[in-house]
Enzyme design. Sequence first.
Site, PDB file in Angstrom:
ATOM      1  N   ILE A 156      -8.553   4.689   3.704  1.00  8.63           N
ATOM      2  CA  ILE A 156      -7.269   4.980   3.053  1.00  8.63           C
ATOM      3  C   ILE A 156      -7.189   6.455   2.685  1.00  8.63           C
ATOM      4  O   ILE A 156      -6.140   7.086   2.829  1.00  8.63           O
ATOM      5  CB  ILE A 156      -7.070   4.090   1.814  1.00  8.63           C
ATOM      6  CG1 ILE A 156      -7.151   2.608   2.206  1.00  8.63           C
ATOM      7  CG2 ILE A 156      -5.726   4.380   1.153  1.00  8.63           C
ATOM      8  CD1 ILE A 156      -7.158   1.660   1.023  1.00  8.63           C
ATOM      9  N   ARG A 176     -18.854  11.337  -1.585  1.00 12.46           N
ATOM     10  CA  ARG A 176     -20.284  11.363  -1.926  1.00 12.46           C
ATOM     11  C   ARG A 176     -21.103  12.079  -0.857  1.00 12.46           C
ATOM     12  O   ARG A 176     -22.178  12.588  -1.128  1.00 12.46           O
ATOM     13  CB  ARG A 176     -20.800   9.945  -2.151  1.00 12.46           C
ATOM     14  CG  ARG A 176     -20.152   9.292  -3.376  1.00 12.46           C
ATOM     15  CD  ARG A 176     -20.995   8.130  -3.877  1.00 12.46           C
ATOM     16  NE  ARG A 176     -20.331   7.460  -4.988  1.00 12.46           N
ATOM     17  CZ  ARG A 176     -20.365   7.862  -6.251  1.00 12.46           C
ATOM     18  NH1 ARG A 176     -21.009   8.972  -6.562  1.00 12.46           N
ATOM     19  NH2 ARG A 176     -19.739   7.181  -7.190  1.00 12.46           N
ATOM     20  N   ARG A 232      -8.619   2.277  -8.761  1.00 10.00           N
ATOM     21  CA  ARG A 232      -8.751   1.296  -9.829  1.00 10.00           C
ATOM     22  C   ARG A 232      -8.624   2.024 -11.151  1.00 10.00           C
ATOM     23  O   ARG A 232      -8.997   3.191 -11.266  1.00 10.00           O
ATOM     24  CB  ARG A 232     -10.108   0.578  -9.768  1.00 10.00           C
ATOM     25  CG  ARG A 232     -10.229  -0.424  -8.621  1.00 10.00           C
ATOM     26  CD  ARG A 232      -9.316  -1.622  -8.832  1.00 10.00           C
ATOM     27  NE  ARG A 232      -9.523  -2.655  -7.834  1.00 10.00           N
ATOM     28  CZ  ARG A 232      -8.838  -2.755  -6.705  1.00 10.00           C
ATOM     29  NH1 ARG A 232      -7.907  -1.847  -6.427  1.00 10.00           N
ATOM     30  NH2 ARG A 232      -9.076  -3.746  -5.866  1.00 10.00           N
ATOM     31  N   GLU A 261      -4.902  -4.293 -17.346  1.00  6.05           N
ATOM     32  CA  GLU A 261      -3.780  -4.845 -16.577  1.00  6.05           C
ATOM     33  C   GLU A 261      -3.663  -6.334 -16.861  1.00  6.05           C
ATOM     34  O   GLU A 261      -4.680  -7.017 -17.028  1.00  6.05           O
ATOM     35  CB  GLU A 261      -4.015  -4.627 -15.070  1.00  6.05           C
ATOM     36  CG  GLU A 261      -4.081  -3.172 -14.661  1.00  6.05           C
ATOM     37  CD  GLU A 261      -4.287  -2.967 -13.163  1.00  6.05           C
ATOM     38  OE1 GLU A 261      -4.263  -3.978 -12.417  1.00  6.05           O
ATOM     39  OE2 GLU A 261      -4.477  -1.829 -12.741  1.00  6.05           O
ATOM     40  N   HIS A 279       0.590  -1.926 -10.228  1.00  8.73           N
ATOM     41  CA  HIS A 279      -0.469  -2.285  -9.274  1.00  8.73           C
ATOM     42  C   HIS A 279       0.150  -2.949  -8.046  1.00  8.73           C
ATOM     43  O   HIS A 279      -0.148  -4.088  -7.697  1.00  8.73           O
ATOM     44  CB  HIS A 279      -1.504  -3.205  -9.915  1.00  8.73           C
ATOM     45  CG  HIS A 279      -2.826  -3.188  -9.198  1.00  8.73           C
ATOM     46  ND1 HIS A 279      -4.026  -3.402  -9.824  1.00  8.73           N
ATOM     47  CD2 HIS A 279      -3.137  -2.963  -7.895  1.00  8.73           C
ATOM     48  CE1 HIS A 279      -5.021  -3.330  -8.953  1.00  8.73           C
ATOM     49  NE2 HIS A 279      -4.500  -3.071  -7.765  1.00  8.73           N
TER      50      HIS A 279
END
Length: 320
Positions: A156, A176, A232, A261, A279
């Site tokens: 993504i 990373r 998230r 949420e 979301h």
Amino acid sequence: MTKPDLMMLCPQRPAAMAQLDAAYRLHRWDLAPDKEAFLAQHGPACRALATNGHAPLTRQMLDLMPRLELVACSSAGFEGFDLATMAQRGIALTNSSPALCDDVADTAILLMLAARRGLVAADAWVRSGNWARKGPFPLQTSVAGSRLGVVGLGTIGQAIAERGAALGMQVSYWNRRDKGAQWRFVPDLVQLARESDTLVAIVAGGEGTRGLISAEVIDALGPQGLLVNVARGSVVDEEALIDALSAGRLGHAGLDVYASEPDPDPRLTSLPNTTLLPHHASATVQTRDAMAQTVVDNLAALFAGRELLTPVDLGAYLPG
């Protein structure tokens, strides 16, 4: 011919459920009043489990399914799963990241453009009659030629970077490890934030990324900066975000996810320099159907002895 047993932790989309019902003997944990007893009774027969990232999957639950070979997840995230136990037992995991890639990438760009062009406030300006009473809406900010920092260059993240480049943005990324991509790799996240006008978070959730977008990162983005989070809620230090937005140390936040949420902190939702979605990044009929279909297709692959379609590498979660 006897149907294979399938543990269902949550329902899937109607088309997928029809296929699963035709192919398997479904054990509906989600409908069971005594879930532990239900797992104890039916779990030993199940080689596979269908779920999404919102249902828990604990060690205690896994212990009641000794023959389990596959967890087929219809969402991209799986923070509630005991991945260490799954990795140790050799239980495979599949998710739906490829199916939701385009909609989530589109949503990141939607939030960026809506924030930079003041879409929500401009809509209210027209509806309230302020255009006629007070004159033109204030000038906003272009994205073409600005700097986009992508935090996490997975499937993504790459799609977001491609969209940003197509809009004429200068794209850099943190990951990373260097992915060898066409865009500039910045190994220091604070530096990336300092050198970005818009920072988009699109890393996996879980303890490994909790608070990754820290107070230091937010302050480095600065009073003209825009933070977009389609990852998230746990990825962002929300207390630091609220503080920076309230004090003007961060210009704006475009958020699809939150620490709590579906009831986000009212201190956050009351701020005018936020653009908010519930979301909803993957929430189109087409994508949710495609996400559920990945469960069907991965289960079919398992029982046919074929290679799984969307496996998740659990190697990093092996103990030691």
